[in-house]
Motif scaffolding. Structure first.
Motif, PDB file in Angstrom:
ATOM      1  N   SER A  87       0.844  -1.195   0.000  1.00 22.29           N
ATOM      2  CA  SER A  87       0.000   0.000   0.000  1.00 22.29           C
ATOM      3  C   SER A  87       0.882   1.248   0.000  1.00 22.29           C
ATOM      4  O   SER A  87       1.927   1.301   0.657  1.00 22.29           O
ATOM      5  CB  SER A  87      -0.888  -0.005   1.246  1.00 22.29           C
ATOM      6  OG  SER A  87      -1.501   1.240   1.432  1.00 22.29           O
ATOM      7  N   TYR A  88       0.424   2.234  -0.746  1.00 18.67           N
ATOM      8  CA  TYR A  88       1.135   3.514  -0.799  1.00 18.67           C
ATOM      9  C   TYR A  88       1.224   4.139   0.595  1.00 18.67           C
ATOM     10  O   TYR A  88       2.240   4.707   0.970  1.00 18.67           O
ATOM     11  CB  TYR A  88       0.405   4.450  -1.766  1.00 18.67           C
ATOM     12  CG  TYR A  88       0.989   5.826  -1.883  1.00 18.67           C
ATOM     13  CD1 TYR A  88       2.158   6.053  -2.594  1.00 18.67           C
ATOM     14  CD2 TYR A  88       0.368   6.922  -1.287  1.00 18.67           C
ATOM     15  CE1 TYR A  88       2.689   7.317  -2.707  1.00 18.67           C
ATOM     16  CE2 TYR A  88       0.902   8.193  -1.404  1.00 18.67           C
ATOM     17  CZ  TYR A  88       2.064   8.375  -2.117  1.00 18.67           C
ATOM     18  OH  TYR A  88       2.586   9.632  -2.229  1.00 18.67           O
ATOM     19  N   GLY A  89       0.164   3.990   1.380  1.00 24.56           N
ATOM     20  CA  GLY A  89       0.143   4.558   2.729  1.00 24.56           C
ATOM     21  C   GLY A  89       1.193   3.935   3.635  1.00 24.56           C
ATOM     22  O   GLY A  89       1.792   4.617   4.475  1.00 24.56           O
ATOM     23  N   ASP A  90       1.432   2.625   3.482  1.00 25.15           N
ATOM     24  CA  ASP A  90       2.455   1.958   4.302  1.00 25.15           C
ATOM     25  C   ASP A  90       3.858   2.472   3.960  1.00 25.15           C
ATOM     26  O   ASP A  90       4.681   2.712   4.845  1.00 25.15           O
ATOM     27  CB  ASP A  90       2.395   0.441   4.098  1.00 25.15           C
ATOM     28  CG  ASP A  90       1.092  -0.159   4.607  1.00 25.15           C
ATOM     29  OD1 ASP A  90       0.482   0.436   5.519  1.00 25.15           O
ATOM     30  OD2 ASP A  90       0.690  -1.222   4.093  1.00 25.15           O
ATOM     31  N   VAL A  91       4.118   2.654   2.675  1.00 23.41           N
ATOM     32  CA  VAL A  91       5.440   3.132   2.250  1.00 23.41           C
ATOM     33  C   VAL A  91       5.650   4.568   2.720  1.00 23.41           C
ATOM     34  O   VAL A  91       6.710   4.923   3.249  1.00 23.41           O
ATOM     35  CB  VAL A  91       5.584   3.035   0.709  1.00 23.41           C
ATOM     36  CG1 VAL A  91       6.921   3.591   0.257  1.00 23.41           C
ATOM     37  CG2 VAL A  91       5.425   1.594   0.254  1.00 23.41           C
ATOM     38  N   ILE A  92       4.629   5.399   2.572  1.00 15.15           N
ATOM     39  CA  ILE A  92       4.740   6.793   2.999  1.00 15.15           C
ATOM     40  C   ILE A  92       4.883   6.898   4.511  1.00 15.15           C
ATOM     41  O   ILE A  92       5.589   7.776   5.019  1.00 15.15           O
ATOM     42  CB  ILE A  92       3.524   7.595   2.489  1.00 15.15           C
ATOM     43  CG1 ILE A  92       3.589   7.705   0.977  1.00 15.15           C
ATOM     44  CG2 ILE A  92       3.455   8.974   3.110  1.00 15.15           C
ATOM     45  CD1 ILE A  92       4.848   8.344   0.457  1.00 15.15           C
ATOM     46  N   ALA A  93       4.237   5.987   5.257  1.00 16.49           N
ATOM     47  CA  ALA A  93       4.370   6.012   6.722  1.00 16.49           C
ATOM     48  C   ALA A  93       5.816   5.750   7.123  1.00 16.49           C
ATOM     49  O   ALA A  93       6.360   6.431   8.014  1.00 16.49           O
ATOM     50  CB  ALA A  93       3.437   4.988   7.346  1.00 16.49           C
ATOM     51  N   VAL A  94       6.466   4.794   6.456  1.00 16.02           N
ATOM     52  CA  VAL A  94       7.872   4.487   6.765  1.00 16.02           C
ATOM     53  C   VAL A  94       8.758   5.679   6.399  1.00 16.02           C
ATOM     54  O   VAL A  94       9.636   6.085   7.175  1.00 16.02           O
ATOM     55  CB  VAL A  94       8.317   3.211   6.015  1.00 16.02           C
ATOM     56  CG1 VAL A  94       9.817   3.012   6.134  1.00 16.02           C
ATOM     57  CG2 VAL A  94       7.574   1.998   6.548  1.00 16.02           C
ATOM     58  N   MET A  95       8.520   6.273   5.233  1.00 12.89           N
ATOM     59  CA  MET A  95       9.331   7.421   4.810  1.00 12.89           C
ATOM     60  C   MET A  95       9.113   8.621   5.733  1.00 12.89           C
ATOM     61  O   MET A  95      10.047   9.352   6.041  1.00 12.89           O
ATOM     62  CB  MET A  95       8.976   7.803   3.374  1.00 12.89           C
ATOM     63  CG  MET A  95       9.217   6.718   2.349  1.00 12.89           C
ATOM     64  SD  MET A  95      10.920   6.505   1.908  1.00 12.89           S
ATOM     65  CE  MET A  95      11.159   7.919   0.893  1.00 12.89           C
ATOM     66  N   ALA A  96       7.881   8.830   6.192  1.00  4.26           N
ATOM     67  CA  ALA A  96       7.591   9.959   7.079  1.00  4.26           C
ATOM     68  C   ALA A  96       8.270   9.787   8.436  1.00  4.26           C
ATOM     69  O   ALA A  96       8.785  10.752   9.005  1.00  4.26           O
ATOM     70  CB  ALA A  96       6.087  10.104   7.264  1.00  4.26           C
ATOM     71  N   ILE A  97       8.287   8.560   8.947  1.00  8.50           N
ATOM     72  CA  ILE A  97       8.967   8.311  10.222  1.00  8.50           C
ATOM     73  C   ILE A  97      10.464   8.583  10.077  1.00  8.50           C
ATOM     74  O   ILE A  97      11.081   9.208  10.946  1.00  8.50           O
ATOM     75  CB  ILE A  97       8.703   6.872  10.709  1.00  8.50           C
ATOM     76  CG1 ILE A  97       7.231   6.714  11.109  1.00  8.50           C
ATOM     77  CG2 ILE A  97       9.603   6.516  11.884  1.00  8.50           C
ATOM     78  CD1 ILE A  97       6.831   5.287  11.400  1.00  8.50           C
ATOM     79  N   ALA A  98      11.045   8.143   8.954  1.00 11.67           N
ATOM     80  CA  ALA A  98      12.478   8.373   8.727  1.00 11.67           C
ATOM     81  C   ALA A  98      12.777   9.862   8.625  1.00 11.67           C
ATOM     82  O   ALA A  98      13.758  10.353   9.183  1.00 11.67           O
ATOM     83  CB  ALA A  98      12.925   7.646   7.465  1.00 11.67           C
ATOM     84  N   GLU A  99      11.924  10.589   7.934  1.00 11.49           N
ATOM     85  CA  GLU A  99      12.148  12.033   7.793  1.00 11.49           C
ATOM     86  C   GLU A  99      11.979  12.752   9.122  1.00 11.49           C
ATOM     87  O   GLU A  99      12.749  13.653   9.457  1.00 11.49           O
ATOM     88  CB  GLU A  99      11.181  12.613   6.768  1.00 11.49           C
ATOM     89  CG  GLU A  99      11.371  14.086   6.532  1.00 11.49           C
ATOM     90  CD  GLU A  99      10.377  14.663   5.544  1.00 11.49           C
ATOM     91  OE1 GLU A  99      10.494  15.853   5.257  1.00 11.49           O
ATOM     92  OE2 GLU A  99       9.487  13.931   5.087  1.00 11.49           O
ATOM     93  N   ARG A 100      10.993  12.359   9.894  1.00 12.65           N
ATOM     94  CA  ARG A 100      10.744  12.994  11.188  1.00 12.65           C
ATOM     95  C   ARG A 100      11.915  12.757  12.147  1.00 12.65           C
ATOM     96  O   ARG A 100      12.237  13.604  12.972  1.00 12.65           O
ATOM     97  CB  ARG A 100       9.441  12.453  11.781  1.00 12.65           C
ATOM     98  CG  ARG A 100       9.028  13.135  13.064  1.00 12.65           C
ATOM     99  CD  ARG A 100       7.673  12.675  13.575  1.00 12.65           C
ATOM    100  NE  ARG A 100       7.616  11.235  13.738  1.00 12.65           N
ATOM    101  CZ  ARG A 100       6.679  10.450  13.185  1.00 12.65           C
ATOM    102  NH1 ARG A 100       5.734  10.952  12.445  1.00 12.65           N
ATOM    103  NH2 ARG A 100       6.703   9.140  13.373  1.00 12.65           N
TER     104      ARG A 100
END
Length: 140
Positions: free
Chosen positions: A111-124
């Motif tokens: 899911s696109y949402g799962d990938v974005i969640a991982v990327m957002a955590i890394a960026e944060r």
């Protein structure tokens, strides 16, 4: 039907403006403008370093983050139970002086949402060396 041909004795008056002198003047002004414009030199002065760069001491460490089709996240092949645990791992990486590269490898069906969640955590968490790998699976 009647037509007025005028009398043959009086000459016809020309009502059109003669544009030839106007065009000549405009061409002369254009040529003068082109001649007087200074030639522009498009150059940028750069101060480049001298010599060869030092060879890299060793390749940077790599952390592989896999995202499965059902949203399951693996950190170097080990299952991550939840996003809080993933956040703790990213904070540990961000605290290191030489951050390892994080390669995010999503499944084609993830899911696109799962990938974005991982990327957002890394960026944060201020992880700076992150990238998505495995894009060839999305090519058609």
């Amino acid at each position: 039907m009647a037509m007025n041909l005028g009398s043959g004795d009086e000459p016809e008056e020309m009502v059109d403006i003669n544009t030839t002198p106007l065009i000549d003047v405009m061409l002369v002004l254009l040529i003068m403008l082109i001649i007087t414009i200074p030639i522009q030199l498009h150059s940028v002065n750069l101060n480049l370093p001298n010599g060869a760069p030092p060879p890299p001491t060793s390749p940077p460490p790599v952390v592989q983050v896999d995202i499965d089709f059902d949203g399951t996240i693996y950190w170097n092949g080990v299952l991550v139970p939840n996003l809080t645990a993933l956040d703790a791992k990213f904070k540990q990486i961000a605290a290191a002086s030489d951050q390892p590269e994080v390669h995010v490898n999503p499944n084609k069906l993830a899911s696109y949402g799962d990938v974005i969640a991982v990327m957002a955590i890394a960026e944060r968490d201020d992880v700076t060396k992150i990238g998505i790998v495995g894009n060839e699976q999305f090519a058609q």
